[in-house]
Scaffold this motif. Structure first.
Motif, PDB file in Angstrom:
ATOM      1  N   GLN B   1       0.849  -1.186   0.000  1.00 47.64           N
ATOM      2  CA  GLN B   1       0.000   0.000   0.000  1.00 47.64           C
ATOM      3  C   GLN B   1       0.888   1.240   0.000  1.00 47.64           C
ATOM      4  OE1 GLN B   1      -3.066   0.430  -0.378  1.00 47.64           O
ATOM      5  NE2 GLN B   1      -3.897   2.095   0.881  1.00 47.64           N
ATOM      6  N   LEU B   2       0.649   2.135  -0.934  1.00 47.92           N
ATOM      7  CA  LEU B   2       1.425   3.362  -1.015  1.00 47.92           C
ATOM      8  C   LEU B   2       1.160   4.231   0.207  1.00 47.92           C
ATOM      9  CD1 LEU B   2       3.257   4.884  -3.153  1.00 47.92           C
ATOM     10  CD2 LEU B   2       1.203   6.268  -3.571  1.00 47.92           C
ATOM     11  N   GLN B   3       2.228   4.773   0.749  1.00 51.87           N
ATOM     12  CA  GLN B   3       2.098   5.700   1.873  1.00 51.87           C
ATOM     13  C   GLN B   3       2.971   6.924   1.630  1.00 51.87           C
ATOM     14  OE1 GLN B   3       2.964   3.392   5.467  1.00 51.87           O
ATOM     15  NE2 GLN B   3       0.785   3.060   5.769  1.00 51.87           N
ATOM     16  N   LEU B   4       2.474   8.071   2.031  1.00 48.39           N
ATOM     17  CA  LEU B   4       3.218   9.319   1.946  1.00 48.39           C
ATOM     18  C   LEU B   4       3.261   9.930   3.344  1.00 48.39           C
ATOM     19  CD1 LEU B   4       1.504   8.943  -0.869  1.00 48.39           C
ATOM     20  CD2 LEU B   4       2.363  11.228  -1.339  1.00 48.39           C
ATOM     21  N   ARG B   5       4.413  10.460   3.699  1.00 46.36           N
ATOM     22  CA  ARG B   5       4.548  11.069   5.030  1.00 46.36           C
ATOM     23  C   ARG B   5       5.333  12.366   4.930  1.00 46.36           C
ATOM     24  NH1 ARG B   5       3.982   9.467  10.300  1.00 46.36           N
ATOM     25  NH2 ARG B   5       3.516   7.338   9.641  1.00 46.36           N
ATOM     26  N   GLU B   6       4.721  13.425   5.450  1.00 49.37           N
ATOM     27  CA  GLU B   6       5.365  14.732   5.463  1.00 49.37           C
ATOM     28  C   GLU B   6       6.225  14.881   6.714  1.00 49.37           C
ATOM     29  OE1 GLU B   6       1.108  14.975   3.922  1.00 49.37           O
ATOM     30  OE2 GLU B   6       2.072  14.277   5.741  1.00 49.37           O
ATOM     31  N   SER B   7       7.319  15.604   6.578  1.00 49.05           N
ATOM     32  CA  SER B   7       8.170  15.886   7.735  1.00 49.05           C
ATOM     33  C   SER B   7       8.827  17.243   7.552  1.00 49.05           C
ATOM     34  CB  SER B   7       9.240  14.799   7.911  1.00 49.05           C
ATOM     35  OG  SER B   7      10.058  14.704   6.763  1.00 49.05           O
ATOM     36  N   GLY B  27       5.856   2.141  -2.940  1.00 47.78           N
ATOM     37  CA  GLY B  27       5.706   2.380  -4.364  1.00 47.78           C
ATOM     38  C   GLY B  27       6.883   3.178  -4.887  1.00 47.78           C
ATOM     39  N   SER B  28       6.983   3.262  -6.193  1.00 47.49           N
ATOM     40  CA  SER B  28       8.110   3.947  -6.797  1.00 47.49           C
ATOM     41  C   SER B  28       7.791   5.403  -7.103  1.00 47.49           C
ATOM     42  CB  SER B  28       8.517   3.247  -8.099  1.00 47.49           C
ATOM     43  OG  SER B  28       9.524   3.989  -8.756  1.00 47.49           O
ATOM     44  N   ILE B  29       8.696   6.292  -6.724  1.00 47.76           N
ATOM     45  CA  ILE B  29       8.538   7.703  -7.043  1.00 47.76           C
ATOM     46  C   ILE B  29       9.056   7.978  -8.445  1.00 47.76           C
ATOM     47  CG2 ILE B  29      10.777   8.569  -6.231  1.00 47.76           C
ATOM     48  CD1 ILE B  29       9.240  10.844  -4.836  1.00 47.76           C
ATOM     49  N   SER B  30       9.744   6.999  -9.038  1.00 42.93           N
ATOM     50  CA  SER B  30      10.357   7.176 -10.353  1.00 42.93           C
ATOM     51  C   SER B  30       9.448   6.771 -11.503  1.00 42.93           C
ATOM     52  CB  SER B  30      11.662   6.372 -10.447  1.00 42.93           C
ATOM     53  OG  SER B  30      12.578   6.793  -9.465  1.00 42.93           O
ATOM     54  N   SER B  31       8.225   6.415 -11.194  1.00 45.87           N
ATOM     55  CA  SER B  31       7.289   6.016 -12.240  1.00 45.87           C
ATOM     56  C   SER B  31       6.936   7.194 -13.127  1.00 45.87           C
ATOM     57  CB  SER B  31       6.021   5.458 -11.604  1.00 45.87           C
ATOM     58  OG  SER B  31       5.004   5.297 -12.574  1.00 45.87           O
ATOM     59  N   ASP B  74      14.106  13.727  -5.072  1.00 44.32           N
ATOM     60  CA  ASP B  74      15.294  12.897  -4.897  1.00 44.32           C
ATOM     61  C   ASP B  74      14.844  11.454  -5.043  1.00 44.32           C
ATOM     62  OD1 ASP B  74      17.477  11.396  -4.054  1.00 44.32           O
ATOM     63  OD2 ASP B  74      18.064  12.828  -2.511  1.00 44.32           O
ATOM     64  N   THR B  75      14.962  10.927  -6.253  1.00 40.75           N
ATOM     65  CA  THR B  75      14.450   9.580  -6.493  1.00 40.75           C
ATOM     66  C   THR B  75      15.233   8.523  -5.722  1.00 40.75           C
ATOM     67  OG1 THR B  75      15.788   9.435  -8.499  1.00 40.75           O
ATOM     68  CG2 THR B  75      13.497  10.141  -8.755  1.00 40.75           C
ATOM     69  N   SER B  76      16.516   8.777  -5.437  1.00 39.77           N
ATOM     70  CA  SER B  76      17.308   7.782  -4.706  1.00 39.77           C
ATOM     71  C   SER B  76      16.797   7.605  -3.280  1.00 39.77           C
ATOM     72  CB  SER B  76      18.780   8.187  -4.689  1.00 39.77           C
ATOM     73  OG  SER B  76      18.963   9.374  -3.946  1.00 39.77           O
TER      74      SER B  76
END
Lengths: 107, 121
Positions: B1-7, B27-31, B74-76
């Motif tokens: 499940q894709l998750q996003l977290r702000e900091s 999930g991949s941010i490079s899609s 920053d995809t890495s």
């Protein structure tokens, strides 16, 4: 920018009630409209896209309708888990814009 | 499940730069299929889309921010970031990161929980 106007801003309802929220766009957006549910401290949840297409896992008591400039979100039988704030959003034209939100409260 | 977290910092002084990071997991941010964006909600006001970025670094912004916002990726690290310079009290808001499809017309299908940033001395 396209202005999105939701009404009402607050809605008091009881479990089992049928609830309708309206969203009006300042210019036509075809059916490029989404509805989101937001609960305190949680990520907003996409409920409906393309004005009437339910996202996977969203209960069938939620439905959306409309096209052009007037849209509605209906909850046919309000459940305890549905007390939240609901937002519409147009994605027809840049910049993407949102309604001010409708808070559904317990009556 | 894709998750996003702000900091990021919860308090920023007026005239300084607000900096937030969104970390994507599951999930991949490079899609090439998605844009990654930022949305904010000031207290008592509606949601406002700030801007979005493609994995390649291509960006587009809401003109309302008057060129004060910069989004980078920053995809890495599977992260993307937001900077807003010259902040004022009007930039006090809950900031969300979110994903939307890149092809055609798409809503924001995944969001982070949001993080409150207060601008105050």
């Amino acid at each position: 920018d396209i202005q999105m106007t939701q009404s009402p801003s607050t809605l008091s309802a009881s479990v089992g009630d049928r609830v309708t929220i309206t969203c009006r766009a300042s210019q036509t957006i075809s059916t490029w409209l989404a509805w989101y549910q937001r609960k305190p401290g949680k990520a907003p949840n996409l409920l409906i896209h393309r004005a009437s297409t339910l996202e996977g896992g969203v209960p069938s008591r939620f439905s959306g309708s409309g096209s052009g400039t007037e849209f509605t979100l209906t909850i046919t039988s309000l459940q305890p888990d549905d007390f939240a704030t609901y937002y519409c959003q147009q994605y027809n034209s840049f910049p993407w814009t949102f309604g001010q939100g409708t808070k559904v409260e317990i009556k | 499940q894709l998750q996003l977290r702000e900091s990021g910092p919860g308090l920023v002084k007026p005239s300084e730069t607000l900096s937030l990071t969104c970390t994507v997991s599951g999930g991949s941010i490079s899609s090439s299929n998605y844009y990654w964006g930022w949305i904010r909600q000031p207290p008592g006001k509606g949601l406002e889309w700030i801007g979005s970025i493609f994995y390649s670094g291509a960006t587009f912004y809401n003109p309302s921010l008057k060129n004060r916002a910069t989004i980078s990726v920053d995809t890495s690290k599977t992260q993307f970031s937001l900077k807003v310079n010259s902040v004022t009290a009007a930039d006090t808001a809950v900031y969300y990161c979110a994903r939307r499809g890149a092809h055609g017309y798409n809503p924001f299908d995944y969001w982070g929980q949001g993080t409150l940033v207060t601008v105050s001395s």
